[in-house]
Design an enzyme around this catalytic site. Structure first.
Site, PDB file in Angstrom:
ATOM      1  N   GLY A 147       5.980   5.123   8.966  1.00  0.00           N
ATOM      2  CA  GLY A 147       5.152   6.316   9.005  1.00  0.00           C
ATOM      3  C   GLY A 147       5.278   7.015  10.344  1.00  0.00           C
ATOM      4  O   GLY A 147       6.250   6.828  11.077  1.00  0.00           O
ATOM      5  N   SER A 148       4.277   7.780  10.673  1.00  0.00           N
ATOM      6  CA  SER A 148       4.325   8.560  11.907  1.00  0.00           C
ATOM      7  C   SER A 148       4.131   7.665  13.124  1.00  0.00           C
ATOM      8  O   SER A 148       3.564   6.574  13.043  1.00  0.00           O
ATOM      9  CB  SER A 148       3.231   9.628  11.891  1.00  0.00           C
ATOM     10  N   THR A 149       4.583   8.154  14.264  1.00  0.00           N
ATOM     11  CA  THR A 149       4.424   7.407  15.514  1.00  0.00           C
ATOM     12  C   THR A 149       2.952   7.253  15.863  1.00  0.00           C
ATOM     13  O   THR A 149       2.517   6.193  16.327  1.00  0.00           O
ATOM     14  CB  THR A 149       5.184   8.123  16.639  1.00  0.00           C
ATOM     15  N   LYS A 166       0.869  -1.184   0.000  1.00  0.00           N
ATOM     16  CA  LYS A 166       0.000   0.000   0.000  1.00  0.00           C
ATOM     17  C   LYS A 166       0.899   1.224   0.000  1.00  0.00           C
ATOM     18  O   LYS A 166       1.404   1.654   1.024  1.00  0.00           O
ATOM     19  CB  LYS A 166      -0.909  -0.007   1.222  1.00  0.00           C
ATOM     20  N   CYS A 173      13.050  10.680   8.350  1.00  0.00           N
ATOM     21  CA  CYS A 173      12.779  10.412   9.764  1.00  0.00           C
ATOM     22  C   CYS A 173      14.033  10.414  10.627  1.00  0.00           C
ATOM     23  O   CYS A 173      13.985  10.783  11.795  1.00  0.00           O
ATOM     24  CB  CYS A 173      12.043   9.083   9.911  1.00  0.00           C
ATOM     25  N   GLU A 197       8.625   1.268  11.679  1.00  0.00           N
ATOM     26  CA  GLU A 197       9.701   2.253  11.561  1.00  0.00           C
ATOM     27  C   GLU A 197       9.023   3.609  11.583  1.00  0.00           C
ATOM     28  O   GLU A 197       8.347   3.989  10.623  1.00  0.00           O
ATOM     29  CB  GLU A 197      10.495   2.010  10.279  1.00  0.00           C
ATOM     30  N   GLU A 209       8.736  16.058  16.175  1.00  0.00           N
ATOM     31  CA  GLU A 209       9.231  15.862  14.814  1.00  0.00           C
ATOM     32  C   GLU A 209       8.561  16.871  13.884  1.00  0.00           C
ATOM     33  O   GLU A 209       7.354  16.851  13.700  1.00  0.00           O
ATOM     34  CB  GLU A 209       8.947  14.437  14.343  1.00  0.00           C
ATOM     35  N   ALA A 260       0.335   7.072  13.787  1.00  0.00           N
ATOM     36  CA  ALA A 260      -0.250   6.028  12.941  1.00  0.00           C
ATOM     37  C   ALA A 260       0.290   4.656  13.316  1.00  0.00           C
ATOM     38  O   ALA A 260      -0.437   3.656  13.266  1.00  0.00           O
ATOM     39  CB  ALA A 260       0.025   6.335  11.477  1.00  0.00           C
ATOM     40  N   GLY A 261       1.563   4.606  13.715  1.00  0.00           N
ATOM     41  CA  GLY A 261       2.160   3.329  14.112  1.00  0.00           C
ATOM     42  C   GLY A 261       1.461   2.704  15.303  1.00  0.00           C
ATOM     43  O   GLY A 261       1.323   1.477  15.390  1.00  0.00           O
TER      44      GLY A 261
END
Length: 483
Positions: A233-235, A181, A289, A255, A388, A237-238
């Site tokens: 992706g972002s923390t 995706k 990142c 990651e 970030e 979303a993770g």
């Protein structure tokens, strides 16, 4: 390639073929250099995700891909590497149009830079020992390593083909089947990846590609037919991906974000550090990142550090990504420029001072450009030092002694990367061992294909690259043979 760069795209790649997406919703693709919409991609729905996962499951169970000797899979990976190289110019041009990466960098990173990951994991596949014997305490055990199953690969926009390769290459080497995706900001290049997969002879269903936004990614992460999710992706979303995988104990690699620090010890050689500022502190306009966006400098040398960084950053050429002279292109989207501008404003409100940059460059009225910015008088508690930003903003933070420097370096919720600059290698190693991060350089900062990459704390779980990147797509089974 002209067809990819214009118009509405309706297809997803499932079971070795392009087929119309079930979803009729489309996502616009906007060139960040001129703010012009130039294409549309499908926003995949549940039916699209299910079709891709079912194709991957069918291929895992019936195509014979997992049962191939690893050396045979390696042959396909080498062919895929050559097919990617053949399309390097096309991939670079498409990626540049989508995300504003300077063209010279884009061609390299999405062509040869990507193909080497497929070659590397082909070499590891050649060396993969599927079964080994262990003897101990009077018993014999066969330890077998098997592919984890269907892997969902959710990738970001900043360096799209490289990000895919970090996941797809080890997944294929392990014998997994996959659903990719891509990010909605950078999906068009994956149509060329589909061509390369066909050329490399990857069996139908082994790799499937579904386009879409956040909801599409969520559907993939939550799908009960996905055995492993690898997400970058972002923390924030993770965390959601982790919760979705926890429901069914799906294997997981994350990651995520970073707020990495360049720690200059009091004996640092600025002639070593300053030439690296642009490439390590704000690579790709700071949209990486693991960028070293915090510079932690000894108070006794603070002025010369600030002046040196400011001079390097002020001298960078900001411009159109197709201009060979450009060193800093636009940010990926209006929302990203707005975000960076708000962080710059917050830094000023909280008492930090802009040394260079801080606004939009003159003469670039169209496009999501922002001047590379350096802040001085930054306190470690400030938002610009803790959060970030994902833009070309460097915070220079003073310290008085090594213990304070380490406390600042480790004093964020992230732990992705870091670097130590010193004239004493032994002292540098001692400090590096105490930095809470997944990757730490001494007098340099780069990622090495043979070395694992990943973070601690809010920067993620698991590792990519190196043999460790392959291991995350393998399950271990112990077989106890008859005595």
């Amino acid at each position: 390639m002209a067809g990819l760069m214009n118009g509405e795209h309706v297809d997803i790649y499932v079971n070795g073929k392009l087929r119309p997406a079930h979803s009729r919703t489309r996502i616009p693709v906007v060139n960040p250099a001129d703010e012009q919409e130039f294409a549309l991609i499908p926003d995949g729905d549940k039916d699209d995700v299910c079709a891709a996962v079912e194709a991957a499951r069918e291929a895992f169970e019936k195509s014979g891909w997992p049962q191939l000797p690893p050396s045979k899979r390696a042959n396909h990976l080498h062919k895929l590497a050559r097919a990617i190289e053949k399309r390097a110019e096309q991939l670079g041009a498409i990626v540049t149009a989508q995300i504003g990466m300077p063209l010279t960098i884009s061609v390299l990173s999405n062509g040869v830079g990507t193909s080497r990951y497929y070659d590397y994991y082909a070499e590891l596949a050649d060396q993969l020992e599927v079964e080994s014997e262990r003897f101990g305490h009077g018993l014999r055990t066969i330890v077998r390593r098997e592919p984890v199953g269907v892997a969902g690969l959710i990738v970001p926009w900043n360096g799209p083909q490289g990000a895919i390769a970090w996941k797809l290459a080890p997944a294929l080497a392990a014998g997994c089947t996959t659903v990719i995706k891509p990010s909605p900001e950078a999906s068009l290049d994956s149509y060329l990846l589909a061509e390369a997969l066909d050329e490399a002879g990857i069996p139908p269903g082994v790799v499937n590609i579904v386009f879409g936004g956040r909801e599409t990614g969520s559907l993939l992460a939550c799908h009960p037919g996905v055995d492993k999710v690898s997400f970058t992706g972002s923390t924030r979303a993770g965390r959601q991906v982790a919760l979705a995988c926890a429901e069914r104990f799906a294997r997981l690699t994350l990651e995520l974000g970073g707020k990495s620090g360049a720690l200059l010890l009091d004996d640092a050689d600025l002639n070593t550090f300053l030439p690296l500022v642009a490439s390590t502190c704000i690579p790709f306009s700071g949209q990486i990142c693991h960028a070293l966006t915090r510079v932690i400098a000894p108070r006794a040398r603070y002025e010369e550090v600030v002046d040196g960084i400011a001079a390097k950053i002020a001298g960078l050429v900001v411009g159109h990504p197709l201009d060979p002279a450009t060193q800093v292109g636009p940010l990926v989207a209006r929302r990203q420029r707005d975000r960076v501008e708000e962080y710059i404003a917050s830094g000023c409100r909280e008492g930090a001072r802009v040394v260079t940059g801080g606004g939009r460059p003159e003469g670039l009225d169209a496009g999501y450009y922002i001047q590379p910015t350096v802040f001085r008088d930054v306190d470690s508690a400030m938002s610009i030092a803790q959060q970030e930003i994902f833009g070309p903003v460097i915070s220079v933070i003073p310290y008085d002694n090594d213990e304070e420097a380490l406390a600042i370096c480790n004093g964020t919720t992230y732990g992705l990367g870091g670097a130590v600059f010193t004239s004493n290698p032994q002292r540098g190693m001692a400090i590096a061992r105490r930095i809470a991060a997944g990757v730490v350089g001494i007098n340099r900062y780069t990622l090495h294909i043979d070395a694992p990459f990943g973070g601690v704390k809010g920067s993620g779980l698991g590792r990519e690259l190196g043999p460790e990147g392959l291991a995350t797509f393998l399950e271990t089974k112990s077989i106890l043979p008859p005595s």
